[in-house]
Design a protein around this motif. Structure first.
Motif, PDB file in Angstrom:
ATOM      1  N   MET A   1     -89.292 -20.543  25.581  1.00  0.00           N
ATOM      2  CA  MET A   1     -89.158 -20.128  26.974  1.00  0.00           C
ATOM      3  C   MET A   1     -88.907 -21.315  27.901  1.00  0.00           C
ATOM      4  O   MET A   1     -88.045 -21.263  28.783  1.00  0.00           O
ATOM      5  N   LEU A   2     -89.644 -22.417  27.708  1.00  0.00           N
ATOM      6  CA  LEU A   2     -89.423 -23.588  28.556  1.00  0.00           C
ATOM      7  C   LEU A   2     -88.064 -24.210  28.256  1.00  0.00           C
ATOM      8  O   LEU A   2     -87.324 -24.592  29.182  1.00  0.00           O
ATOM      9  N   GLY A   3     -87.706 -24.300  26.965  1.00  0.00           N
ATOM     10  CA  GLY A   3     -86.413 -24.868  26.613  1.00  0.00           C
ATOM     11  C   GLY A   3     -85.253 -24.080  27.190  1.00  0.00           C
ATOM     12  O   GLY A   3     -84.302 -24.653  27.743  1.00  0.00           O
ATOM     13  N   GLU A   4     -85.319 -22.752  27.080  1.00  0.00           N
ATOM     14  CA  GLU A   4     -84.242 -21.925  27.617  1.00  0.00           C
ATOM     15  C   GLU A   4     -84.228 -21.944  29.147  1.00  0.00           C
ATOM     16  O   GLU A   4     -83.158 -21.836  29.764  1.00  0.00           O
ATOM     17  N   SER A   5     -85.386 -22.084  29.767  1.00  0.00           N
ATOM     18  CA  SER A   5     -85.420 -22.227  31.230  1.00  0.00           C
ATOM     19  C   SER A   5     -84.695 -23.495  31.653  1.00  0.00           C
ATOM     20  O   SER A   5     -83.902 -23.501  32.605  1.00  0.00           O
TER      21      SER A   5
ATOM     22  N   ALA B   1     -88.892 -27.456  35.805  1.00  0.00           N
ATOM     23  CA  ALA B   1     -89.575 -26.337  35.152  1.00  0.00           C
ATOM     24  C   ALA B   1     -90.833 -26.855  34.478  1.00  0.00           C
ATOM     25  O   ALA B   1     -90.826 -27.939  33.874  1.00  0.00           O
ATOM     26  N   ASP B   2     -91.913 -26.097  34.574  1.00  0.00           N
ATOM     27  CA  ASP B   2     -93.147 -26.497  33.909  1.00  0.00           C
ATOM     28  C   ASP B   2     -93.830 -25.289  33.284  1.00  0.00           C
ATOM     29  O   ASP B   2     -93.282 -24.183  33.257  1.00  0.00           O
ATOM     30  N   LEU B   3     -95.046 -25.509  32.774  1.00  0.00           N
ATOM     31  CA  LEU B   3     -95.815 -24.460  32.100  1.00  0.00           C
ATOM     32  C   LEU B   3     -97.113 -24.170  32.838  1.00  0.00           C
ATOM     33  O   LEU B   3     -98.053 -23.643  32.251  1.00  0.00           O
TER      34      LEU B   3
ATOM     35  N   LYS C   1     -84.260 -26.293  42.501  1.00  0.00           N
ATOM     36  CA  LYS C   1     -85.036 -25.125  42.080  1.00  0.00           C
ATOM     37  C   LYS C   1     -86.304 -25.636  41.397  1.00  0.00           C
ATOM     38  O   LYS C   1     -86.260 -26.149  40.278  1.00  0.00           O
ATOM     39  N   ILE C   2     -87.438 -25.497  42.060  1.00  0.00           N
ATOM     40  CA  ILE C   2     -88.724 -25.919  41.507  1.00  0.00           C
ATOM     41  C   ILE C   2     -89.374 -24.656  40.938  1.00  0.00           C
ATOM     42  O   ILE C   2     -89.823 -23.786  41.685  1.00  0.00           O
TER      43      ILE C   2
ATOM     44  N   SER D   1     -80.293 -33.783  36.049  1.00  0.00           N
ATOM     45  CA  SER D   1     -80.131 -32.526  36.779  1.00  0.00           C
ATOM     46  C   SER D   1     -81.388 -31.674  36.712  1.00  0.00           C
ATOM     47  O   SER D   1     -81.680 -30.927  37.648  1.00  0.00           O
ATOM     48  N   VAL D   2     -82.128 -31.753  35.590  1.00  0.00           N
ATOM     49  CA  VAL D   2     -83.320 -30.920  35.374  1.00  0.00           C
ATOM     50  C   VAL D   2     -84.408 -31.752  34.717  1.00  0.00           C
ATOM     51  O   VAL D   2     -84.138 -32.517  33.779  1.00  0.00           O
TER      52      VAL D   2
END
Length: 399
Positions: free
Chosen positions: A352-356, A107-109, A133-134, A79-80
């Motif tokens: 932040m990336l993990g929670e995103s 999601a990326d950094l 959602k990119i 899914s992500v």
């Protein structure tokens, strides 16, 4: 196949890298029971080491981002996708596109203007159609900036903003080899193409641009304000592009004439002046040095290599405090305090990336696809998640 029928809720790509391990650790600690998480990278041996270090038994996926078929299978299995594999201009293009086609959120950094601009051109319409959602820039670049201003705008009643400034009050933490390599690759591109040089410096590089442009210079932030010296923040130009994309994606709700900038507060008197000079000069020297092959070769010998980072003690001491002041066209100015007891580039970015990724996988978010920003894609849901992890995201009237 519906997303509920996919093999995984989240695949973390790049879990064996420096920041990837922080992100994996956070997911191991914070993912809800029953979350189906997998880790991916080029080396199955190193992926198994991550599992052993964390005491988990996640599925491992060996994948090379240059293998388009393998990347497509990866995107379709989850899914992500959350990825720490940069520079994204080199390693992220096909991953983001495969997710857009598969209806898989991403999601990326990235803090790379060129990569994100190309991703918008290539992926936005496809992701709108697929529902994916990119979401780029889900770390220290640019969640504090994007959520800070977005939350301030909501608290101010959603009216247009005349001006907004992010001030770095304190910042303690190291710099990663991956961050340096991303800057290095972008400077190489800038050096060879004048249009790319204009893109990197354009606040509206990630939008079609407003119908009305501000005349004259926008100001760098260098100088004195309220008797406090300040210097431009090194990531301010990029973060401004993300903030303006949030503005555009919400129908220019912040206002087409909003002035936004980011600065580092360096203090009063001669000491503050000296710090402002040192920061401004050091930033300019680093950027100029990476742009020229002879000086870049010298800097490559002393700067951290990709995959490297500071000591564990330096990371443990890391923390940051930022203020985002917003001045609406009517009503009381507001300030968002964004702070966390984490190193911004490692522990904080891993959270932040993990929670995103967890938000994209499990929260009830607006049913909107496309190349989005953290504020537009996740907004208050992400803010609540970060608060639960020890972040400060408080909005108060500014007196």
């Amino acid at each position: 196949m519906s997303q509920n029928d996919r093999d995984h809720h989240i695949v973390l790509l790049g879990a064996t890298g420096f920041v990837g391990r922080f992100t994996a650790r956070h997911l191991a600690q914070s993912a809800p029971a029953g979350a189906r998480i997998a880790i991916a990278g080029r080396s199955s041996t190193r992926l198994q080491e991550v599992n052993r270090d964390l005491g988990v038994d996640w599925p491992t996926i060996q994948v090379d981002t240059a293998d388009t078929d393998a990347v497509a299978r990866l995107a379709a299995s989850t899914s992500v996708v959350a990825t720490t594999v940069g520079p994204y201009l080199r390693y992220g293009t096909e991953v983001a596109s495969a997710c857009a086609r598969a209806g898989t959120s991403y999601a990326d950094l990235s803090g790379e203007s060129i990569f994100v601009a190309r991703s918008i051109e290539r992926n936005h319409d496809v992701a709108e159609s697929s529902g994916a959602k990119i979401v780029h820039s889900c770390g220290f670049d640019s969640i504090p900036s994007d959520l800070g201003l977005g939350l301030a705008h909501e608290t101010a009643g959603g009216v247009p903003i005349v001006a907004a400034t992010l001030r770095v009050r304190s910042l303690r933490g190291g710099i990663s080899g991956g961050t340096i390599d991303s800057l290095r690759q972008q400077m190489k591109e800038v050096k060879t193409d004048a249009s790319i040089r204009r893109l990197v410096g354009d606040p509206y590089a990630l939008t079609p641009g407003p119908s009305v442009r501000l005349p004259g210079r926008r100001g760098s932030g260098w100088g004195k304000e309220r008797n406090v010296w300040q210097a431009p923040f090194v990531m301010g130009a990029y973060n401004q592009q993300i903030v303006q994309r949030s503005n555009y994606l919400t129908g220019w709700s912040y206002g087409q004439l909003m002035r936004y900038r980011e600065v580092i507060a360096t203090g009063r008197g001669f000491a503050g002046f000296a710090r402002a000079c040192a920061i401004s000069g050091g930033t300019a020297a680093l950027v100029a040095g990476l742009a020229l092959p002879p000086t870049r070769a010298v800097l490559d010998r002393v700067l951290p290599a990709p995959g490297a980072g500071p000591s564990s003690d330096a990371i443990e001491r890391g923390r940051f405090v930022l203020d985002v002041d917003a001045y609406p066209v009517e009503g009381q100015p507001v300030r968002t305090r964004v702070a966390a007891p984490f190193d911004p580039g490692y522990g904080g970015t891993g959270v932040m990336l993990g929670e995103s990724a967890l938000s994209l996988a499990f929260d009830h978010l607006p049913e909107r696809g496309g190349v989005l920003t953290p504020m537009v894609a996740m907004g208050q849901s992400l803010a609540e998640r970060l608060r639960a992890q020890g972040f400060t995201l408080n909005v108060d009237a500014l007196h």
